[in-house]
Design a protein around this motif. Structure first.
Motif, PDB file in Angstrom:
ATOM      1  N   ARG A 105      38.696   2.331   6.464  1.00  0.00           N
ATOM      2  CA  ARG A 105      38.818   3.524   7.304  1.00  0.00           C
ATOM      3  C   ARG A 105      37.511   3.806   8.049  1.00  0.00           C
ATOM      4  NH1 ARG A 105      41.696   5.778   2.807  1.00  0.00           N
ATOM      5  NH2 ARG A 105      39.777   6.822   2.168  1.00  0.00           N
ATOM      6  N   GLU A 106      36.386   3.671   7.319  1.00  0.00           N
ATOM      7  CA  GLU A 106      35.073   3.902   7.950  1.00  0.00           C
ATOM      8  C   GLU A 106      34.830   2.897   9.076  1.00  0.00           C
ATOM      9  OE1 GLU A 106      31.902   5.436   6.344  1.00  0.00           O
ATOM     10  OE2 GLU A 106      33.079   6.748   5.044  1.00  0.00           O
ATOM     11  N   ARG A 107      35.171   1.633   8.843  1.00  0.00           N
ATOM     12  CA  ARG A 107      35.008   0.609   9.879  1.00  0.00           C
ATOM     13  C   ARG A 107      35.846   0.952  11.110  1.00  0.00           C
ATOM     14  NH1 ARG A 107      35.124  -3.084   5.623  1.00  0.00           N
ATOM     15  NH2 ARG A 107      37.331  -3.461   5.940  1.00  0.00           N
ATOM     16  N   GLU A 108      37.054   1.412  10.866  1.00  0.00           N
ATOM     17  CA  GLU A 108      37.940   1.765  11.972  1.00  0.00           C
ATOM     18  C   GLU A 108      37.378   2.955  12.752  1.00  0.00           C
ATOM     19  OE1 GLU A 108      40.967   1.490  14.626  1.00  0.00           O
ATOM     20  OE2 GLU A 108      40.376   0.040  13.092  1.00  0.00           O
ATOM     21  N   LYS A 109      36.843   3.949  12.041  1.00  0.00           N
ATOM     22  CA  LYS A 109      36.233   5.113  12.708  1.00  0.00           C
ATOM     23  C   LYS A 109      35.044   4.674  13.552  1.00  0.00           C
ATOM     24  CE  LYS A 109      37.347   8.694   9.314  1.00  0.00           C
ATOM     25  NZ  LYS A 109      36.785   9.592   8.290  1.00  0.00           N
ATOM     26  N   ARG A 110      34.222   3.800  12.989  1.00  0.00           N
ATOM     27  CA  ARG A 110      33.065   3.307  13.739  1.00  0.00           C
ATOM     28  C   ARG A 110      33.492   2.540  14.979  1.00  0.00           C
ATOM     29  NH1 ARG A 110      30.539   0.139   9.519  1.00  0.00           N
ATOM     30  NH2 ARG A 110      31.229   1.515   7.879  1.00  0.00           N
ATOM     31  N   GLN A 114      32.592   3.551  18.750  1.00  0.00           N
ATOM     32  CA  GLN A 114      31.930   2.559  19.599  1.00  0.00           C
ATOM     33  C   GLN A 114      32.688   2.393  20.914  1.00  0.00           C
ATOM     34  OE1 GLN A 114      29.088   1.021  18.780  1.00  0.00           O
ATOM     35  NE2 GLN A 114      28.989  -0.212  20.622  1.00  0.00           N
ATOM     36  N   GLU A 115      34.009   2.349  20.832  1.00  0.00           N
ATOM     37  CA  GLU A 115      34.828   2.217  22.049  1.00  0.00           C
ATOM     38  C   GLU A 115      34.655   3.449  22.935  1.00  0.00           C
ATOM     39  OE1 GLU A 115      36.684  -0.317  23.239  1.00  0.00           O
ATOM     40  OE2 GLU A 115      35.902  -1.505  21.570  1.00  0.00           O
ATOM     41  N   GLU A 116      34.618   4.640  22.289  1.00  0.00           N
ATOM     42  CA  GLU A 116      34.421   5.867  23.068  1.00  0.00           C
ATOM     43  C   GLU A 116      33.064   5.847  23.764  1.00  0.00           C
ATOM     44  OE1 GLU A 116      34.877   8.994  20.200  1.00  0.00           O
ATOM     45  OE2 GLU A 116      37.075   8.859  20.215  1.00  0.00           O
ATOM     46  N   MET A 121      29.674   5.322  28.536  1.00  0.00           N
ATOM     47  CA  MET A 121      28.573   4.641  29.235  1.00  0.00           C
ATOM     48  C   MET A 121      29.077   3.997  30.530  1.00  0.00           C
ATOM     49  SD  MET A 121      25.797   5.199  27.747  1.00  0.00           S
ATOM     50  CE  MET A 121      24.693   3.978  28.395  1.00  0.00           C
ATOM     51  N   LYS A 122      30.278   3.429  30.484  1.00  0.00           N
ATOM     52  CA  LYS A 122      30.834   2.788  31.677  1.00  0.00           C
ATOM     53  C   LYS A 122      31.066   3.830  32.765  1.00  0.00           C
ATOM     54  CE  LYS A 122      34.431  -0.437  33.015  1.00  0.00           C
ATOM     55  NZ  LYS A 122      34.787   0.066  34.295  1.00  0.00           N
ATOM     56  N   SER A 123      31.595   4.976  32.347  1.00  0.00           N
ATOM     57  CA  SER A 123      31.843   6.025  33.348  1.00  0.00           C
ATOM     58  C   SER A 123      30.521   6.543  33.924  1.00  0.00           C
ATOM     59  CB  SER A 123      32.675   7.161  32.768  1.00  0.00           C
ATOM     60  OG  SER A 123      31.932   7.884  31.825  1.00  0.00           O
ATOM     61  N   ARG A 124      29.468   6.692  33.128  1.00  0.00           N
ATOM     62  CA  ARG A 124      28.150   7.107  33.627  1.00  0.00           C
ATOM     63  C   ARG A 124      27.594   6.097  34.623  1.00  0.00           C
ATOM     64  NH1 ARG A 124      24.728   8.937  28.352  1.00  0.00           N
ATOM     65  NH2 ARG A 124      25.891  10.825  27.885  1.00  0.00           N
ATOM     66  N   HIS A 125      27.682   4.832  34.239  1.00  0.00           N
ATOM     67  CA  HIS A 125      27.170   3.775  35.138  1.00  0.00           C
ATOM     68  C   HIS A 125      27.939   3.766  36.453  1.00  0.00           C
ATOM     69  CE1 HIS A 125      25.425   1.454  31.483  1.00  0.00           C
ATOM     70  NE2 HIS A 125      24.540   2.318  31.974  1.00  0.00           N
ATOM     71  N   ASP A 126      29.255   3.926  36.360  1.00  0.00           N
ATOM     72  CA  ASP A 126      30.067   3.962  37.586  1.00  0.00           C
ATOM     73  C   ASP A 126      29.659   5.156  38.460  1.00  0.00           C
ATOM     74  OD1 ASP A 126      31.390   1.703  36.841  1.00  0.00           O
ATOM     75  OD2 ASP A 126      33.192   2.734  36.117  1.00  0.00           O
ATOM     76  N   GLU A 127      29.404   6.311  37.827  1.00  0.00           N
ATOM     77  CA  GLU A 127      28.979   7.509  38.540  1.00  0.00           C
ATOM     78  C   GLU A 127      27.653   7.283  39.262  1.00  0.00           C
ATOM     79  OE1 GLU A 127      28.104  11.817  36.895  1.00  0.00           O
ATOM     80  OE2 GLU A 127      29.992  11.015  36.071  1.00  0.00           O
ATOM     81  N   ILE A 128      26.700   6.655  38.542  1.00  0.00           N
ATOM     82  CA  ILE A 128      25.383   6.363  39.130  1.00  0.00           C
ATOM     83  C   ILE A 128      25.536   5.393  40.288  1.00  0.00           C
ATOM     84  CG2 ILE A 128      23.159   5.253  38.673  1.00  0.00           C
ATOM     85  CD1 ILE A 128      23.323   6.449  35.842  1.00  0.00           C
TER      86      ILE A 128
END
Length: 135
Positions: A105-110, A114-116, A121-128
């Motif tokens: 369960r902990e691995r799945e939460k991590r 990580q995906e979030e 980060m992808k959305s920030r980079h796209d914005e920049i």
């Protein structure tokens, strides 16, 4: 010489560690060191005494066999238990341990976090990139 104690007593014969007492014939003789057990033509195992008068070779062999067999069985059981313990650390009778479920369960939460973070980060980079016109 051990033969001088023939027809005396077992205790007198066995004072010398190289001697063998044959209780059935009352003879004291040299222990046949080239052989582990005295041959039957020399003295029967149930009548042969060496070291102490109260233990015959037959009883000694049986006792040593039982002790040795018990030791080997215990050693085998211990080895099997250790091997099974290592194998079943992850599962007990096909059911995963609670610790393993918790870890999964902990691995799945991590992984989800990580995906979030990646998506953020992808959305920030796209914005920049849009801001500076590099898209």
């Amino acid at each position: 010489d051990c033969r001088q104690y023939t027809n005396r007593s077992c205790e007198e014969c066995l004072k010398n560690v190289t001697c063998l007492w044959c209780a059935s014939s009352g003879r004291c003789m040299e222990y046949p060191v080239r052989r582990v057990l005295p041959p039957a033509d020399l003295c029967e195992l149930r009548s042969a005494r060496w070291g102490v008068c109260w233990v015959n070779f037959e009883a000694l062999i049986i006792a040593m066999s039982v002790v040795g067999g018990t030791f080997l069985i215990m050693l085998g059981v211990c080895c099997c238990c250790c091997c099974c313990k290592k194998k079943s650390k992850k599962q007990v009778l096909g059911v995963p341990y609670k610790d393993d479920e918790r870890a999964a369960r902990e691995r799945e939460k991590r992984r989800v976090r990580q995906e979030e973070r990646r998506a953020e980060m992808k959305s920030r980079h796209d914005e920049i990139r849009r801001k500076y016109g590099t898209v």
